[in-house]
Design a protein around this motif. Structure first.
Motif, PDB file in Angstrom:
ATOM      1  N   VAL A 155      58.404 -43.309  36.994  1.00 25.03           N
ATOM      2  CA  VAL A 155      57.629 -44.277  36.217  1.00 25.03           C
ATOM      3  C   VAL A 155      58.369 -44.701  34.947  1.00 25.03           C
ATOM      4  CG1 VAL A 155      55.421 -43.437  37.085  1.00 25.03           C
ATOM      5  CG2 VAL A 155      56.344 -42.473  34.974  1.00 25.03           C
ATOM      6  N   GLU A 156      59.413 -43.963  34.597  1.00 20.92           N
ATOM      7  CA  GLU A 156      60.218 -44.351  33.434  1.00 20.92           C
ATOM      8  C   GLU A 156      61.390 -45.245  33.822  1.00 20.92           C
ATOM      9  OE1 GLU A 156      61.456 -41.406  30.672  1.00 20.92           O
ATOM     10  OE2 GLU A 156      59.555 -40.333  30.698  1.00 20.92           O
ATOM     11  N   VAL A 157      61.964 -45.040  34.995  1.00 21.79           N
ATOM     12  CA  VAL A 157      63.173 -45.790  35.352  1.00 21.79           C
ATOM     13  C   VAL A 157      62.861 -47.120  36.035  1.00 21.79           C
ATOM     14  CG1 VAL A 157      64.554 -43.688  35.514  1.00 21.79           C
ATOM     15  CG2 VAL A 157      63.470 -44.593  37.573  1.00 21.79           C
ATOM     16  N   TYR A 158      61.662 -47.235  36.620  1.00 21.11           N
ATOM     17  CA  TYR A 158      61.290 -48.494  37.269  1.00 21.11           C
ATOM     18  C   TYR A 158      60.135 -49.156  36.530  1.00 21.11           C
ATOM     19  CZ  TYR A 158      64.155 -47.244  41.318  1.00 21.11           C
ATOM     20  OH  TYR A 158      65.203 -46.931  42.134  1.00 21.11           O
ATOM     21  N   ASN A 159      60.103 -50.510  36.577  1.00 23.60           N
ATOM     22  CA  ASN A 159      59.003 -51.214  35.923  1.00 23.60           C
ATOM     23  C   ASN A 159      57.775 -51.278  36.836  1.00 23.60           C
ATOM     24  OD1 ASN A 159      59.151 -53.547  37.671  1.00 23.60           O
ATOM     25  ND2 ASN A 159      60.880 -54.320  36.451  1.00 23.60           N
ATOM     26  N   GLU A 160      56.693 -51.859  36.320  1.00 21.67           N
ATOM     27  CA  GLU A 160      55.418 -51.847  37.034  1.00 21.67           C
ATOM     28  C   GLU A 160      55.506 -52.532  38.389  1.00 21.67           C
ATOM     29  OE1 GLU A 160      51.767 -53.274  38.624  1.00 21.67           O
ATOM     30  OE2 GLU A 160      53.221 -54.604  37.616  1.00 21.67           O
ATOM     31  N   ALA A 161      56.208 -53.655  38.451  1.00 23.19           N
ATOM     32  CA  ALA A 161      56.317 -54.390  39.710  1.00 23.19           C
ATOM     33  C   ALA A 161      57.134 -53.604  40.737  1.00 23.19           C
ATOM     34  CB  ALA A 161      56.955 -55.753  39.468  1.00 23.19           C
ATOM     35  N   GLN A 162      58.215 -52.966  40.288  1.00 23.02           N
ATOM     36  CA  GLN A 162      59.036 -52.173  41.200  1.00 23.02           C
ATOM     37  C   GLN A 162      58.252 -50.978  41.742  1.00 23.02           C
ATOM     38  OE1 GLN A 162      62.176 -51.619  38.318  1.00 23.02           O
ATOM     39  NE2 GLN A 162      63.585 -52.908  39.490  1.00 23.02           N
ATOM     40  N   LEU A 163      57.475 -50.344  40.879  1.00 24.31           N
ATOM     41  CA  LEU A 163      56.647 -49.232  41.333  1.00 24.31           C
ATOM     42  C   LEU A 163      55.619 -49.703  42.358  1.00 24.31           C
ATOM     43  CD1 LEU A 163      55.995 -47.409  37.920  1.00 24.31           C
ATOM     44  CD2 LEU A 163      57.530 -46.677  39.755  1.00 24.31           C
ATOM     45  N   ASP A 204      78.880 -47.187  42.885  1.00 26.14           N
ATOM     46  CA  ASP A 204      78.802 -48.644  42.817  1.00 26.14           C
ATOM     47  C   ASP A 204      77.664 -49.197  43.649  1.00 26.14           C
ATOM     48  OD1 ASP A 204      80.962 -48.687  41.137  1.00 26.14           O
ATOM     49  OD2 ASP A 204      82.431 -49.105  42.716  1.00 26.14           O
ATOM     50  N   ARG A 205      77.141 -48.405  44.578  1.00 22.87           N
ATOM     51  CA  ARG A 205      76.060 -48.870  45.432  1.00 22.87           C
ATOM     52  C   ARG A 205      74.693 -48.538  44.848  1.00 22.87           C
ATOM     53  NH1 ARG A 205      77.775 -48.301  51.638  1.00 22.87           N
ATOM     54  NH2 ARG A 205      75.710 -49.236  51.765  1.00 22.87           N
ATOM     55  N   LEU A 206      74.682 -47.769  43.777  1.00 20.92           N
ATOM     56  CA  LEU A 206      73.426 -47.336  43.179  1.00 20.92           C
ATOM     57  C   LEU A 206      73.180 -48.062  41.864  1.00 20.92           C
ATOM     58  CD1 LEU A 206      73.822 -43.486  43.749  1.00 20.92           C
ATOM     59  CD2 LEU A 206      72.231 -45.003  44.951  1.00 20.92           C
ATOM     60  N   SER A 207      71.965 -48.527  41.679  1.00 20.61           N
ATOM     61  CA  SER A 207      71.595 -49.124  40.396  1.00 20.61           C
ATOM     62  C   SER A 207      71.480 -48.017  39.361  1.00 20.61           C
ATOM     63  CB  SER A 207      70.254 -49.852  40.530  1.00 20.61           C
ATOM     64  OG  SER A 207      69.218 -48.924  40.836  1.00 20.61           O
ATOM     65  N   THR A 208      71.355 -48.403  38.103  1.00 18.01           N
ATOM     66  CA  THR A 208      71.206 -47.407  37.045  1.00 18.01           C
ATOM     67  C   THR A 208      69.977 -46.532  37.252  1.00 18.01           C
ATOM     68  OG1 THR A 208      72.385 -48.791  35.441  1.00 18.01           O
ATOM     69  CG2 THR A 208      70.947 -47.066  34.552  1.00 18.01           C
ATOM     70  N   PRO A 209      68.815 -47.102  37.595  1.00 23.27           N
ATOM     71  CA  PRO A 209      67.658 -46.240  37.875  1.00 23.27           C
ATOM     72  C   PRO A 209      67.895 -45.304  39.058  1.00 23.27           C
ATOM     73  CG  PRO A 209      66.926 -48.474  37.439  1.00 23.27           C
ATOM     74  CD  PRO A 209      68.422 -48.529  37.567  1.00 23.27           C
ATOM     75  N   ALA A 210      68.552 -45.812  40.092  1.00 17.44           N
ATOM     76  CA  ALA A 210      68.805 -44.977  41.271  1.00 17.44           C
ATOM     77  C   ALA A 210      69.745 -43.827  40.935  1.00 17.44           C
ATOM     78  CB  ALA A 210      69.388 -45.825  42.394  1.00 17.44           C
ATOM     79  N   ASP A 212      66.200 -54.502  42.540  1.00 19.35           N
ATOM     80  CA  ASP A 212      66.753 -54.068  41.259  1.00 19.35           C
ATOM     81  C   ASP A 212      66.537 -55.108  40.167  1.00 19.35           C
ATOM     82  OD1 ASP A 212      67.644 -51.740  42.429  1.00 19.35           O
ATOM     83  OD2 ASP A 212      69.655 -52.503  42.850  1.00 19.35           O
ATOM     84  N   ALA A 213      66.520 -56.383  40.545  1.00 13.03           N
ATOM     85  CA  ALA A 213      66.355 -57.456  39.563  1.00 13.03           C
ATOM     86  C   ALA A 213      64.905 -57.893  39.398  1.00 13.03           C
ATOM     87  CB  ALA A 213      67.204 -58.660  39.973  1.00 13.03           C
ATOM     88  N   LEU A 214      63.991 -57.229  40.090  1.00 12.80           N
ATOM     89  CA  LEU A 214      62.589 -57.648  40.066  1.00 12.80           C
ATOM     90  C   LEU A 214      61.999 -57.482  38.665  1.00 12.80           C
ATOM     91  CD1 LEU A 214      60.326 -58.578  42.078  1.00 12.80           C
ATOM     92  CD2 LEU A 214      59.596 -56.172  42.106  1.00 12.80           C
ATOM     93  N   PRO A 215      61.441 -58.565  38.088  1.00 13.49           N
ATOM     94  CA  PRO A 215      60.828 -58.455  36.754  1.00 13.49           C
ATOM     95  C   PRO A 215      59.468 -57.782  36.811  1.00 13.49           C
ATOM     96  CG  PRO A 215      60.561 -60.683  37.593  1.00 13.49           C
ATOM     97  CD  PRO A 215      61.420 -59.949  38.596  1.00 13.49           C
ATOM     98  N   ALA A 216      59.036 -57.253  35.698  1.00 18.35           N
ATOM     99  CA  ALA A 216      57.762 -56.534  35.645  1.00 18.35           C
ATOM    100  C   ALA A 216      56.572 -57.436  35.968  1.00 18.35           C
ATOM    101  CB  ALA A 216      57.576 -55.902  34.268  1.00 18.35           C
TER     102      ALA A 216
END
Length: 282
Positions: free
Chosen positions: A233-241, A137-143, A178-182
């Motif tokens: 690079v697949e699980v996170y978007n450009e801004a998160q990276l 529950d503490r981990l996002s889907t990408p995590a 986790d909610a950061l848009p690209a």
């Protein structure tokens, strides 16, 4: 012979009774294809053939088939049956080895049953590595995806450390990330990176292997790094990276150091929670 008076052992012409492949398979409680497989694997000798080509099995074949069946019931792999002996011998070393393999299998299955029971009774997630169920529950889907990949790339001790890191992370620490848009703006990216940097720096100070995880990579540094980069690079978007790159650089390079985040001589990031600036372009 003692058995000479038993009905059905001889034909009317006095010939010894023999069985076809189908008959011997039925008597042994197996199938024709299985009997043929035992022939190919060398566990069962070929029978004699009549002039018309039909196989003729005798009691020795039946006994051997029943021996094989008994060993199979005990969980002995086919590859190890020959070491136990075709004449009924039971070498101690071979059996002890088989027993150890069975014990390991039982332990693995018991762990699997316990995990399945926890999932069924507590709604535990199945998309995290073993031992991380209580942290799902503490981990996002990408995590969660990254943790699964990490479990293949890093050794058990490293995974235990990663578990501790997640347990000690504030619940709200990654919510905005986790909610950061690209298309997040520059200011937001930098603010998040600066917020993450102190936490990453603390981890670097607590876990020495993060700066040089070579000894924690069973698959080798090249495979680990390549797999990590392809996954992140697949699980996170450009801004998160971008935030991860900036935070990692800030955590590892003092602000007054000539190796600033944008500098070519910035330290390379090589552990699970980091990326180098150049890697974000892959």
């Amino acid at each position: 012979m003692v058995s000479s008076g038993v009905p059905g052992l001889c034909h009317a012409d006095g010939a010894v009774m023999a069985w076809s492949t189908r008959e011997i398979a039925e008597l042994a409680g197996t199938t024709v294809n299985t009997v043929r497989h035992y022939h190919r694997s060398g566990l069962l000798e070929q029978p004699r053939r009549l002039s018309n080509g039909y196989k003729q099995y005798d009691a020795g074949h039946l006994v051997r088939l029943l021996q094989i069946r008994r060993l199979r019931e005990l969980g002995v792999p086919l590859a190890q049956m020959e070491s136990v002996g075709s004449a009924g011998t039971s070498p101690r070393a071979a059996l002890l080895s088989i027993d150890a393999d069975l014990a390991a299998s039982i332990e693995r299955l018991q762990r699997a049953r316990a995990e399945i029971r926890a999932i069924v009774e507590g709604g535990t997630a199945t998309d995290v590595p073993s031992g991380f169920e209580h942290l799902a529950d503490r981990l996002s889907t990408p995590a969660r995806s990254l943790m699964l990949v990490y479990s293949q790339l890093y050794d058990e001790a490293a995974m235990d450390d990663l578990k501790t890191m997640v347990e000690s992370e504030p619940d709200s620490a990654s919510t905005e990330f986790d909610a950061l848009p690209a298309d997040a703006d520059e200011a937001t990216r930098q603010r998040l990176a600066e917020a993450f940097a102190p936490q990453l720096a603390d981890l670097l100070g607590t876990y020495d292997w993060l700066a040089d995880p070579t000894g924690r990579m069973p698959m080798g540094e090249a495979v680990t790094r390549d797999t990590f980069l392809h996954t992140i690079v697949e699980v996170y978007n450009e801004a998160q990276l971008d935030v991860l790159v900036r935070a990692s650089a800030l955590a590892m390079v003092p602000t007054d150091s000539p190796g600033s985040p944008d500098s070519p001589d910035s330290p390379a990031a090589s552990f699970p929670m980091q990326m180098t600036e150049g890697d974000s372009d892959d």
